[in-house]
Write a protein that holds these residues in place. Structure first.
Motif, short mmCIF file in Angstrom:
data_model
loop_
_atom_site.label_atom_id
_atom_site.label_comp_id
_atom_site.label_asym_id
_atom_site.label_seq_id
_atom_site.Cartn_x
_atom_site.Cartn_y
_atom_site.Cartn_z
N ARG A 117 6.79 13.93 1.80
CA ARG A 117 5.98 12.89 2.43
C ARG A 117 6.03 11.62 1.58
O ARG A 117 5.89 11.70 0.35
N VAL A 118 6.21 10.49 2.24
CA VAL A 118 6.33 9.22 1.52
C VAL A 118 5.24 8.26 1.99
O VAL A 118 5.07 8.05 3.20
N ARG A 119 4.51 7.70 1.02
CA ARG A 119 3.50 6.67 1.29
C ARG A 119 4.03 5.36 0.74
O ARG A 119 4.29 5.23 -0.46
N LEU A 120 4.20 4.38 1.61
CA LEU A 120 4.71 3.07 1.20
C LEU A 120 3.53 2.18 0.78
O LEU A 120 2.56 2.03 1.52
N LEU A 121 3.66 1.60 -0.41
CA LEU A 121 2.61 0.75 -0.96
C LEU A 121 3.09 -0.69 -1.05
O LEU A 121 4.28 -0.96 -1.25
N THR A 122 2.16 -1.63 -0.94
CA THR A 122 2.45 -3.04 -1.13
C THR A 122 1.56 -3.58 -2.24
O THR A 122 0.64 -2.91 -2.71
N GLY A 123 1.83 -4.83 -2.67
CA GLY A 123 0.99 -5.46 -3.67
C GLY A 123 0.68 -6.89 -3.31
O GLY A 123 -0.08 -7.57 -3.99
N SER A 151 -7.18 -3.63 -2.53
CA SER A 151 -7.53 -3.89 -3.92
C SER A 151 -6.71 -2.97 -4.82
O SER A 151 -6.08 -2.02 -4.36
N LEU A 152 -6.76 -3.26 -6.13
CA LEU A 152 -6.09 -2.37 -7.07
C LEU A 152 -6.76 -1.00 -7.09
O LEU A 152 -6.10 0.02 -7.31
N ALA A 153 -8.07 -0.95 -6.82
CA ALA A 153 -8.75 0.35 -6.75
C ALA A 153 -8.16 1.20 -5.63
O ALA A 153 -7.95 2.40 -5.79
N ASP A 154 -7.87 0.56 -4.49
CA ASP A 154 -7.24 1.29 -3.39
C ASP A 154 -5.85 1.78 -3.78
O ASP A 154 -5.47 2.91 -3.47
N LEU A 155 -5.10 0.93 -4.47
CA LEU A 155 -3.77 1.34 -4.92
C LEU A 155 -3.85 2.50 -5.89
O LEU A 155 -3.05 3.44 -5.83
N MET A 156 -4.82 2.45 -6.80
CA MET A 156 -4.96 3.54 -7.77
C MET A 156 -5.31 4.86 -7.09
O MET A 156 -4.83 5.93 -7.49
N LYS A 157 -6.13 4.80 -6.06
CA LYS A 157 -6.46 6.02 -5.32
C LYS A 157 -5.22 6.61 -4.68
O LYS A 157 -5.03 7.83 -4.67
N GLU A 158 -4.37 5.76 -4.13
CA GLU A 158 -3.13 6.24 -3.53
C GLU A 158 -2.22 6.87 -4.58
O GLU A 158 -1.68 7.96 -4.38
N THR A 159 -2.03 6.18 -5.70
CA THR A 159 -1.12 6.71 -6.72
C THR A 159 -1.69 7.95 -7.40
O THR A 159 -0.94 8.84 -7.80
N ALA A 160 -3.01 8.02 -7.51
CA ALA A 160 -3.63 9.20 -8.13
C ALA A 160 -3.47 10.44 -7.26
O ALA A 160 -3.52 11.57 -7.77
N SER A 161 -3.27 10.24 -5.96
CA SER A 161 -3.14 11.39 -5.06
C SER A 161 -1.69 11.78 -4.82
O SER A 161 -1.40 12.66 -4.01
#
Length: 402
Positions: free
Chosen positions: A250-256, A283-293
């Motif tokens: 499974r791939v989750r695509l992230l943006t910045g 936000s960066l908090a949202d990005l961190m939640k994604e990467t932490a999972s």
């Protein structure tokens, strides 16, 4: 004791999550250490900054079309007028403050396409106004790179010289400013401000890979090859994502940044699989939640890398500038870098598999490096208090990598 009036300055609230994360870290410091100091912003997206962070904000540029390409005579004249009006607007705003903080960001670099009369000009106006009116301007944990284009180089160099306080997010940034003629003998190096933000608990979702993408066209010196670079980056990244999907991942695509959405859409259309989804992050908090999972992260944009590393997730970097290589080296993952300008899907898959093979030990390394970064940033904030708030400063001598 009078209140110290504080301003924050930059392309904040404009869609770049890394910039806003740096602002959030500085606001956290101010609210903890100097809660009585009134704070407002001169920034790119004032409505967003006020709504999200609860501080008054003023638009950075008089001309609302500052960053739109102008070709007609009327638009060009408006841009020229805006540059003159911004001299008075910036000076008036700076004069109302005792301290102005530029929180992080790559404000002294041109690793992405940049025109001298855009942000470099605005930063110069800020620092010159600070020197004129006795307002202390602090460039805090900023990124820098040696600039070849002469007008941009001159503006950036003088902005840095006129600032009252400078610190950098890596040693390469300090070296770059020294090479451009700035005396950096008293300047410190600290981690990126995003490492001061709280990180979510790691909750790996087995089989998930986060892929952070970027609307990448090369740097300021690559304008002639911008479309070719973008095409090679997009093709290589798409092939890599397709290989992951073929392996059942499974791939989750992230943006910045808002502009990265076009790359996400292109990859989703090309791969055409329900295993590929786009994360919604504000936000960066949202990005961190994604990467932490995620089990692992592969990312390009600098603050996507920071979020992944801060969350303790094994990360492979598609690097486009020395700052990314330096960050990965400092966090103990220097072996897991791949050039964004020359994405080779086969080689990237090999590096990715090696990264996953060493996942457990890399997570331990990241935990140790993150603790050290947080402690170092505590020293940075102590140094800021001593330099910018002398009436309320601490009695200790500030510590740091001087």
């Amino acid at each position: 004791m009078t209140q110290v009036r504080v301003g924050v300055f930059g392309l904040l609230g404009s869609g770049n999550l890394g910039n806003d994360g740096s602002l959030e870290a500085v606001l956290g410091y101010l609210r903890t250490e100097h809660p009585d100091a009134p704070v407002d912003a001169l920034c790119g997206g004032p409505d967003v900054v006020t709504a999200r962070y609860g501080i008054p904000a003023t638009r950075l540029h008089w001309n609302r079309g500052e960053y739109r390409t102008a070709s007609r005579a009327g638009a060009l004249a408006t841009k020229g007028l805006g540059k003159l009006v911004d001299v008075a607007r910036t000076a008036a705003w700076v004069r109302r403050h005792d301290v102005v903080i530029v929180p992080g960001m790559g404000v002294l670099e041109a690793t992405l396409p940049l025109r001298p009369w855009g942000f470099p000009y605005s930063l110069f106006l800020l620092c010159a106004s600070g020197r004129l009116f006795g307002t202390k301007v602090a460039l805090v944990s900023v990124g820098a790179a040696e600039i070849r284009v002469r007008p941009t180089r001159v503006l950036v160099r003088w902005a840095a010289r006129l600032a009252a306080y400078r610190s950098y997010r890596d040693a390469q940034s300090r070296d770059a400013m020294r090479a451009m003629g700035v005396n950096t003998a008293r300047d410190a190096v600290y981690p990126d401000l995003a490492f001061a933000l709280p990180a979510p608990a790691a909750t790996p979702n087995e089989g998930t890979v986060c892929v952070g993408v970027m609307d990448f066209h090369g740097g300021n010196d690559d304008r002639a090859r911008a479309e070719e670079i973008h095409r090679r980056y997009l093709d290589g990244t798409t092939r890599f994502v397709r290989r992951l999907v073929e392996d059942g991942r499974r791939v989750r695509l992230l943006t910045g940044d808002d502009c990265d959405v076009t790359v996400v859409e292109a990859i989703i259309d090309a791969v055409d699989s329900p295993l590929v989804t786009a994360a919604e992050t504000a936000s960066l908090a949202d990005l961190m939640k994604e990467t932490a999972s995620a089990d692992t992260v592969v990312a390009t944009r600098y603050h996507n890398l920071i979020c992944a590393l801060k969350s303790g997730t094994p990360t492979l970097a598609l690097t486009y500038a020395a700052k990314s290589d330096a960050l990965m080296e400092r966090m103990g993952l220097g072996a897991y870098c791949h050039p964004a300008r020359e994405v080779d899907a086969d080689r990237l898959i090999e590096q990715f598999r090696d990264l996953e093979k060493h996942s457990a030990e890399l997570r331990q390394t990241l935990a140790e490096r993150n603790r050290a970064a947080a402690q170092h940033l505590t020293h940075q904030f102590n140094a800021l208090t001593d330099a910018l708030f002398p009436a309320t400063g601490r009695t200790h001598a500030p510590r740091g990598n001087r």
